[in-house]
Design a protein around this motif. Structure first.
Motif, short mmCIF file in Angstrom:
data_model
loop_
_atom_site.label_atom_id
_atom_site.label_comp_id
_atom_site.label_asym_id
_atom_site.label_seq_id
_atom_site.Cartn_x
_atom_site.Cartn_y
_atom_site.Cartn_z
N MET A 1 0.85 -1.19 0.00
CA MET A 1 0.00 0.00 0.00
C MET A 1 0.88 1.24 0.00
O MET A 1 1.85 1.31 0.75
CB MET A 1 -0.92 -0.01 1.23
N ASP A 2 0.53 2.22 -0.83
CA ASP A 2 1.34 3.42 -0.97
C ASP A 2 0.85 4.51 -0.02
O ASP A 2 -0.28 4.97 -0.11
CB ASP A 2 1.25 3.92 -2.42
N TYR A 3 1.71 4.88 0.97
CA TYR A 3 1.35 5.90 1.94
C TYR A 3 2.01 7.25 1.62
O TYR A 3 2.06 8.14 2.44
CB TYR A 3 1.78 5.47 3.35
N SER A 4 2.56 7.40 0.43
CA SER A 4 3.28 8.64 0.09
C SER A 4 2.29 9.80 -0.06
O SER A 4 1.13 9.61 -0.43
CB SER A 4 4.06 8.46 -1.21
N ILE A 5 2.77 11.00 0.23
CA ILE A 5 1.96 12.20 0.12
C ILE A 5 1.88 12.59 -1.35
O ILE A 5 2.90 12.62 -2.05
CB ILE A 5 2.58 13.34 0.92
N PRO A 6 0.67 12.88 -1.88
CA PRO A 6 0.56 13.33 -3.27
C PRO A 6 1.44 14.55 -3.51
O PRO A 6 1.58 15.40 -2.63
CB PRO A 6 -0.93 13.69 -3.38
N PRO A 7 2.07 14.63 -4.68
CA PRO A 7 3.02 15.72 -4.94
C PRO A 7 2.43 17.11 -4.69
O PRO A 7 3.07 17.97 -4.11
CB PRO A 7 3.39 15.52 -6.41
N LEU A 8 1.20 17.37 -5.16
CA LEU A 8 0.61 18.69 -5.02
C LEU A 8 0.44 19.05 -3.54
O LEU A 8 0.75 20.18 -3.11
CB LEU A 8 -0.75 18.75 -5.73
N LEU A 9 -0.05 18.07 -2.74
CA LEU A 9 -0.21 18.33 -1.31
C LEU A 9 1.13 18.59 -0.65
O LEU A 9 1.26 19.46 0.21
CB LEU A 9 -0.90 17.14 -0.65
N GLY A 10 2.15 17.84 -1.08
CA GLY A 10 3.48 18.05 -0.52
C GLY A 10 4.00 19.44 -0.82
O GLY A 10 4.58 20.10 0.05
N TYR A 11 3.77 19.88 -2.07
CA TYR A 11 4.19 21.25 -2.41
C TYR A 11 3.46 22.30 -1.57
O TYR A 11 4.04 23.29 -1.14
CB TYR A 11 3.94 21.51 -3.90
N LEU B 1 2.17 21.90 1.46
CA LEU B 1 2.68 21.86 2.83
C LEU B 1 4.02 22.56 2.93
O LEU B 1 4.29 23.31 3.89
CB LEU B 1 2.79 20.41 3.31
N ALA B 2 4.87 22.34 1.93
CA ALA B 2 6.18 23.00 1.93
C ALA B 2 6.02 24.51 1.79
O ALA B 2 6.74 25.29 2.44
CB ALA B 2 7.04 22.44 0.80
N LEU B 3 5.06 24.93 0.97
CA LEU B 3 4.83 26.37 0.78
C LEU B 3 4.35 27.02 2.08
O LEU B 3 4.82 28.10 2.46
CB LEU B 3 3.80 26.58 -0.33
N VAL B 4 3.42 26.34 2.78
CA VAL B 4 2.92 26.88 4.05
C VAL B 4 4.06 26.98 5.06
O VAL B 4 4.17 27.96 5.80
CB VAL B 4 1.77 26.02 4.59
N GLN B 5 4.93 25.95 5.08
CA GLN B 5 6.05 25.99 6.01
C GLN B 5 7.00 27.13 5.69
O GLN B 5 7.48 27.84 6.59
CB GLN B 5 6.81 24.66 5.98
N PHE C 1 6.41 26.57 14.19
CA PHE C 1 6.04 25.18 14.50
C PHE C 1 4.58 24.86 14.18
O PHE C 1 4.21 23.69 14.08
CB PHE C 1 6.32 24.88 15.98
N MET C 2 3.73 25.88 14.05
CA MET C 2 2.32 25.63 13.73
C MET C 2 1.83 26.59 12.65
O MET C 2 0.82 27.29 12.83
CB MET C 2 1.45 25.77 14.98
N PRO C 3 2.53 26.69 11.53
CA PRO C 3 2.13 27.67 10.52
C PRO C 3 0.73 27.43 9.96
O PRO C 3 0.04 28.37 9.57
CB PRO C 3 3.20 27.54 9.44
N TYR C 4 0.30 26.16 9.94
CA TYR C 4 -1.01 25.83 9.38
C TYR C 4 -2.14 26.42 10.22
O TYR C 4 -3.23 26.67 9.72
CB TYR C 4 -1.16 24.31 9.28
N LEU C 5 -1.86 26.64 11.51
CA LEU C 5 -2.88 27.16 12.42
C LEU C 5 -2.75 28.66 12.67
O LEU C 5 -3.71 29.31 13.08
CB LEU C 5 -2.83 26.42 13.76
N THR C 6 -1.57 29.20 12.45
CA THR C 6 -1.30 30.57 12.92
C THR C 6 -1.08 31.60 11.82
O THR C 6 -1.04 32.81 12.11
CB THR C 6 -0.07 30.60 13.84
N LEU C 7 -0.94 31.18 10.56
CA LEU C 7 -0.71 32.16 9.49
C LEU C 7 -1.88 33.14 9.37
O LEU C 7 -1.69 34.36 9.32
CB LEU C 7 -0.48 31.46 8.15
#
Length: 479
Positions: free
Chosen positions: A1-11, A13-17, A46-52
């Protein structure tokens, strides 16, 4: 089973970070206090997804575009008032500044843009019934102009009484200018505003979100409460226009607050403060009235206005100066107690000098996070030698400072970061032994209805609540 993050979602997440890192750097450079900068930077790293998004709305406390626009408007307003030959009226009323009590407040002449003036009369108004009875009586007798400004106006019984009275005076030919804060009065219905406007009342909202760069700005508020009638009678203090302030709404009832009624040349300073805010909202000056003469005797008074557009942190510096000036006592009442490092250090030093330092706070919370942070600061002040009291009958909302035997200050500023750096506030400093004695009696009555914190009280607090208090303190610089 492939648990890898889809490329678009990874990009994404990296952008938000990356945005979190960039915004954390921005916070370090722009947030006014070290505590606030640290709190935001850590959260953004440490929590950019919640605090931006919260940082976009609440965190950019300098908002350069807004502050520059506000300062420019203030300069335009003062130039317009200079053309009216406004300030020379003060020459006869300027205090000689020979008062020892005022002399102890050595920074006040330069801290305030308003002069210290003699020959004023000040009346203490305790709680809502006395306050609004006096305000409504003055408005009802108005002949020329009413300038009125509140942080909160509600469409309830008290708000409708005010509305009816203003409409009556407007119908009688009195010029009425009403200014309310767009955030503090966010629940005010359009129908309330339109009824006033159609009846001849000039009503405007004070907002700081004008312009593309400020469209998300909700952190700056105009917290001032000012009423001026015919240029002769003025009011400032802690009350807003709501049944809540008459003590009619549990669980915070009865509501404890303080206002003051003013007569004399210092009323012109209230007009100038109102004009500054009205000019920002409308780019026009309100009607400004100077009486031909003032009474020949009375007390020294000085208006202190403060706000985020100031070049310095005027409100915080005022509290530091008041505490440092105290030789015998400094009693402070505030609904919120979240001092910055300078104010807390001043309190510690005053206690070490054997000054009678007392802080009177509410026993009931209206904002639980703020109350939790305030409680931790209260216990730290207690351990530093400050006497801390909790007012028991209801919610305490008054903002009063009593310094030694002669000086007192009353107005809208709380002892917290929001008043120090984010709100537009106004305080009136009085220098008069008789009036200070009245304030002393009022506060002694409040202390008699309060419970004084004792050493060891913090040991009886449940561990989970102690943790909550410490978490609240961590975010207190951005409350």
């Amino acid at each position: 089973m492939d648990y890898s993050i889809p490329p678009l979602l990874g990009y994404l997440l990296a952008l938000v970070q990356l945005l979190g890192i960039a915004t954390a750097i921005h916070a370090v450079f722009t947030v006014r206090t070290a505590q606030g900068a640290i709190a935001w930077a850590i959260a953004l790293l440490f929590m950019p997804y919640l605090t931006l998004l919260p940082y976009l709305v609440f965190g950019r406390s300098t908002f350069d575009a807004y502050i520059k626009a506000r300062r420019h408007a203030d300069r335009e307003m003062r130039n317009a008032m200079t053309n009216l030959n406004w300030r020379p009226w003060a020459e006869e009323a300027l205090a000689a500044l020979e008062s020892e009590a005022y002399g102890n407040l050595r920074a006040m002449p330069r801290l305030s843009r308003m002069p210290c003036l003699a020959n004023n009369q000040v009346r203490l108004l305790i709680d809502g019934e006395a306050t609004f009875a006096a305000i409504f009586a003055a408005i009802g007798a108005a002949r020329q102009a009413i300038l009125i400004q509140f942080f909160t106006v509600h469409d309830d019984a008290l708000g409708r009484r005010l509305q009816t009275l203003l409409l009556e005076r407007a119908a009688a030919g009195v010029v009425v200018c009403l200014l309310y804060d767009s955030i503090g009065s966010h629940g005010l219905p359009r129908s309330y505003i339109e009824r006033l406007r159609s009846g001849g009342v000039q009503i405007e909202a004070f907002a700081t979100r004008s312009g593309m760069l400020n469209r998300f700005q909700v952190n700056f508020r105009n917290h001032r409460k000012i009423v001026v009638v015919d240029g002769e009678c003025g009011f400032i203090g802690g009350h807003n226009v709501s049944d809540l302030y008459l003590g009619l709404k549990p669980p915070l009832a009865p509501w404890r607050d303080t206002h003051i009624e003013l007569h004399g040349p210092v009323v012109a300073c209230l007009q100038e403060s109102f004009a500054e805010d009205w000019f920002w909202a409308t780019r026009q000056l309100p009607p400004l009235i100077l009486p031909e003469a003032y009474p020949g005797s009375g007390m020294l008074c000085q208006v202190l206005t403060s706000g985020p557009a100031d070049a310095q942190e005027t409100c915080s510096l005022f509290f530091v100066e008041a505490i440092h000036a105290a030789r015998e006592r400094v009693w402070i009442t505030s609904p919120y107690f979240i001092p910055d490092e300078a104010v807390f250090a001043a309190l510690r030093l005053a206690a070490l000098r054997n000054v009678d330092v007392r802080i009177l706070l509410p026993a009931r919370p209206d904002h639980r996070t703020v109350f939790a942070a305030s409680s931790l600061y209260a216990f730290e002040a207690l351990h530093a030698g400050v006497r801390v009291f909790r007012y028991q009958p209801g919610f305490l909302h008054q903002k009063v400072v009593l310094i030694d035997q002669d000086a007192a200050a009353i107005g809208s500023a709380n002892l917290d970061n929001r008043s120090f750096r984010l709100n537009f506030e106004i305080m009136l400093l009085t220098v008069d032994r008789g009036f200070a004695t009245e304030v002393e009696r009022m506060l002694e009555d409040d202390f008699a209805q309060s419970r004084e914190l004792a050493a060891g009280d913090d040991q009886n607090i449940h561990r989970l609540r102690q943790l909550g208090m410490r978490v609240a303190r961590l975010i207190s610089p951005i409350l």
